[in-house]
Design a protein around this motif. Structure first.
Motif, PDB file in Angstrom:
ATOM      1  N   GLY A   1     -17.321  39.547  -9.018  1.00  0.00           N
ATOM      2  CA  GLY A   1     -17.622  38.512 -10.127  1.00  0.00           C
ATOM      3  C   GLY A   1     -16.613  37.724 -10.296  1.00  0.00           C
ATOM      4  O   GLY A   1     -16.800  36.466 -10.840  1.00  0.00           O
ATOM      5  N   TRP A   2     -15.344  37.928 -10.109  1.00  0.00           N
ATOM      6  CA  TRP A   2     -14.486  36.929 -10.655  1.00  0.00           C
ATOM      7  C   TRP A   2     -14.352  35.852 -10.164  1.00  0.00           C
ATOM      8  O   TRP A   2     -14.073  34.575 -10.240  1.00  0.00           O
ATOM      9  CB  TRP A   2     -12.919  37.654 -10.317  1.00  0.00           C
ATOM     10  CG  TRP A   2     -12.773  38.077  -9.037  1.00  0.00           C
ATOM     11  CD1 TRP A   2     -12.843  39.414  -8.355  1.00  0.00           C
ATOM     12  CD2 TRP A   2     -12.095  37.497  -8.063  1.00  0.00           C
ATOM     13  NE1 TRP A   2     -12.512  39.340  -7.068  1.00  0.00           N
ATOM     14  CE2 TRP A   2     -12.212  38.251  -6.717  1.00  0.00           C
ATOM     15  CE3 TRP A   2     -11.758  36.020  -7.922  1.00  0.00           C
ATOM     16  CZ2 TRP A   2     -11.536  37.536  -5.408  1.00  0.00           C
ATOM     17  CZ3 TRP A   2     -11.675  35.499  -6.594  1.00  0.00           C
ATOM     18  CH2 TRP A   2     -11.339  36.246  -5.563  1.00  0.00           C
TER      19      TRP A   2
ATOM     20  N   ALA B   1     -17.007  33.678  -9.799  1.00  0.00           N
ATOM     21  CA  ALA B   1     -17.523  32.719 -10.530  1.00  0.00           C
ATOM     22  C   ALA B   1     -16.687  32.054 -11.376  1.00  0.00           C
ATOM     23  O   ALA B   1     -17.066  30.877 -11.872  1.00  0.00           O
ATOM     24  CB  ALA B   1     -18.649  33.629 -11.518  1.00  0.00           C
ATOM     25  N   PHE B   2     -15.509  32.493 -11.497  1.00  0.00           N
ATOM     26  CA  PHE B   2     -14.543  31.670 -12.536  1.00  0.00           C
ATOM     27  C   PHE B   2     -13.694  30.684 -11.594  1.00  0.00           C
ATOM     28  O   PHE B   2     -12.704  30.057 -12.284  1.00  0.00           O
ATOM     29  CB  PHE B   2     -13.849  32.550 -13.306  1.00  0.00           C
ATOM     30  CG  PHE B   2     -14.600  33.411 -14.180  1.00  0.00           C
ATOM     31  CD1 PHE B   2     -15.071  32.961 -15.266  1.00  0.00           C
ATOM     32  CD2 PHE B   2     -14.789  34.717 -13.766  1.00  0.00           C
ATOM     33  CE1 PHE B   2     -15.976  33.753 -16.077  1.00  0.00           C
ATOM     34  CE2 PHE B   2     -15.785  35.429 -14.512  1.00  0.00           C
ATOM     35  CZ  PHE B   2     -16.133  34.921 -15.565  1.00  0.00           C
TER      36      PHE B   2
ATOM     37  N   HIS C   1     -20.688  36.538  -4.579  1.00  0.00           N
ATOM     38  CA  HIS C   1     -20.507  35.939  -3.376  1.00  0.00           C
ATOM     39  C   HIS C   1     -19.288  35.254  -3.110  1.00  0.00           C
ATOM     40  O   HIS C   1     -18.608  35.415  -2.013  1.00  0.00           O
ATOM     41  CB  HIS C   1     -21.855  35.161  -2.880  1.00  0.00           C
ATOM     42  CG  HIS C   1     -22.842  35.971  -2.522  1.00  0.00           C
ATOM     43  ND1 HIS C   1     -23.174  37.148  -2.649  1.00  0.00           N
ATOM     44  CD2 HIS C   1     -24.307  35.472  -2.890  1.00  0.00           C
ATOM     45  CE1 HIS C   1     -24.329  37.598  -2.559  1.00  0.00           C
ATOM     46  NE2 HIS C   1     -24.984  36.642  -2.811  1.00  0.00           N
ATOM     47  N   ALA C   2     -18.889  34.516  -4.108  1.00  0.00           N
ATOM     48  CA  ALA C   2     -17.801  33.639  -3.928  1.00  0.00           C
ATOM     49  C   ALA C   2     -16.492  34.530  -3.808  1.00  0.00           C
ATOM     50  O   ALA C   2     -15.561  34.424  -3.192  1.00  0.00           O
ATOM     51  CB  ALA C   2     -17.476  32.537  -5.020  1.00  0.00           C
TER      52      ALA C   2
ATOM     53  N   MET D   1     -24.066  34.954  -7.389  1.00  0.00           N
ATOM     54  CA  MET D   1     -23.293  33.793  -6.519  1.00  0.00           C
ATOM     55  C   MET D   1     -21.958  34.072  -6.836  1.00  0.00           C
ATOM     56  O   MET D   1     -21.168  33.481  -6.066  1.00  0.00           O
ATOM     57  CB  MET D   1     -23.924  32.181  -6.962  1.00  0.00           C
ATOM     58  CG  MET D   1     -25.256  32.029  -6.626  1.00  0.00           C
ATOM     59  SD  MET D   1     -25.542  32.418  -4.572  1.00  0.00           S
ATOM     60  CE  MET D   1     -24.261  31.016  -4.206  1.00  0.00           C
ATOM     61  N   GLY D   2     -21.258  34.226  -7.995  1.00  0.00           N
ATOM     62  CA  GLY D   2     -20.073  34.290  -8.298  1.00  0.00           C
ATOM     63  C   GLY D   2     -19.532  35.664  -7.444  1.00  0.00           C
ATOM     64  O   GLY D   2     -18.541  35.526  -7.226  1.00  0.00           O
TER      65      GLY D   2
ATOM     66  N   ASN E   1     -21.034  42.980  -8.785  1.00  0.00           N
ATOM     67  CA  ASN E   1     -20.402  41.800  -9.674  1.00  0.00           C
ATOM     68  C   ASN E   1     -19.042  42.379 -10.347  1.00  0.00           C
ATOM     69  O   ASN E   1     -18.427  41.512 -10.665  1.00  0.00           O
ATOM     70  CB  ASN E   1     -21.607  41.442 -10.761  1.00  0.00           C
ATOM     71  CG  ASN E   1     -22.498  40.637 -10.246  1.00  0.00           C
ATOM     72  OD1 ASN E   1     -22.345  39.806  -9.081  1.00  0.00           O
ATOM     73  ND2 ASN E   1     -23.643  40.612 -10.867  1.00  0.00           N
TER      74      ASN E   1
ATOM     75  N   HIS F   1     -21.476  36.713 -18.706  1.00  0.00           N
ATOM     76  CA  HIS F   1     -22.422  36.788 -17.799  1.00  0.00           C
ATOM     77  C   HIS F   1     -22.129  36.299 -16.380  1.00  0.00           C
ATOM     78  O   HIS F   1     -21.612  35.255 -16.260  1.00  0.00           O
ATOM     79  CB  HIS F   1     -23.690  36.293 -18.116  1.00  0.00           C
ATOM     80  CG  HIS F   1     -24.926  35.993 -17.199  1.00  0.00           C
ATOM     81  ND1 HIS F   1     -25.582  37.202 -16.847  1.00  0.00           N
ATOM     82  CD2 HIS F   1     -25.176  35.283 -16.271  1.00  0.00           C
ATOM     83  CE1 HIS F   1     -26.317  36.999 -15.872  1.00  0.00           C
ATOM     84  NE2 HIS F   1     -26.100  35.790 -15.565  1.00  0.00           N
ATOM     85  N   VAL F   2     -22.038  37.142 -15.247  1.00  0.00           N
ATOM     86  CA  VAL F   2     -21.643  36.797 -13.887  1.00  0.00           C
ATOM     87  C   VAL F   2     -22.884  36.865 -13.145  1.00  0.00           C
ATOM     88  O   VAL F   2     -23.616  38.040 -13.272  1.00  0.00           O
ATOM     89  CB  VAL F   2     -20.468  37.949 -13.439  1.00  0.00           C
ATOM     90  CG1 VAL F   2     -20.276  37.394 -11.999  1.00  0.00           C
ATOM     91  CG2 VAL F   2     -19.346  37.480 -14.338  1.00  0.00           C
ATOM     92  N   ASP F   3     -23.362  35.911 -12.412  1.00  0.00           N
ATOM     93  CA  ASP F   3     -24.532  35.889 -11.479  1.00  0.00           C
ATOM     94  C   ASP F   3     -23.833  36.412 -10.016  1.00  0.00           C
ATOM     95  O   ASP F   3     -22.830  36.581 -10.119  1.00  0.00           O
ATOM     96  CB  ASP F   3     -25.093  34.684 -11.503  1.00  0.00           C
ATOM     97  CG  ASP F   3     -24.251  33.455 -10.964  1.00  0.00           C
ATOM     98  OD1 ASP F   3     -23.057  33.889 -10.889  1.00  0.00           O
ATOM     99  OD2 ASP F   3     -24.896  32.409 -10.809  1.00  0.00           O
TER     100      ASP F   3
END
Length: 93
Positions: free
Chosen positions: A86-87, A89-90, A26-27, A23-24, A82, A19-21
């Protein structure tokens, strides 16, 4: 807006998926914006434009795939965002 959710959304994420939100995303997008600026300063505007165009093509491809896989409405750009960024987020704590 119950009609815009897919069967996977209603049942929860399939087993083994991540699951990726947002905020990830955005990063990841912020990191890509910094990368475009670094490329613009070091290699020049044409290289930065080529890199930004590649990101745009990646997003448009993700948008098409998400749409073909059955997402509808406002869910489509969120999922494509995402999928593209979405990457991030990690890499954030």
């Amino acid at each position: 807006m119950a009609g815009t959710r897919t069967a996977v959304d209603r049942a929860g994420a399939p087993e083994g998926t991540v699951h990726v939100d947002v905020m990830g995303g955005h990063a990841g997008a912020a990191a890509m914006a910094v990368a475009v600026l670094v490329i613009a300063v070091s290699a020049g505007p044409p290289a930065a434009l080529a890199f930004a165009a590649a990101l745009a093509v990646w997003f448009l491809a993700a948008l098409a795939v998400v749409r073909v896989r059955g997402a509808r409405g406002v869910d489509v750009p969120r999922r494509a965002y995402n999928a593209t960024f979405g990457w991030g987020a990690f890499v954030i704590p």
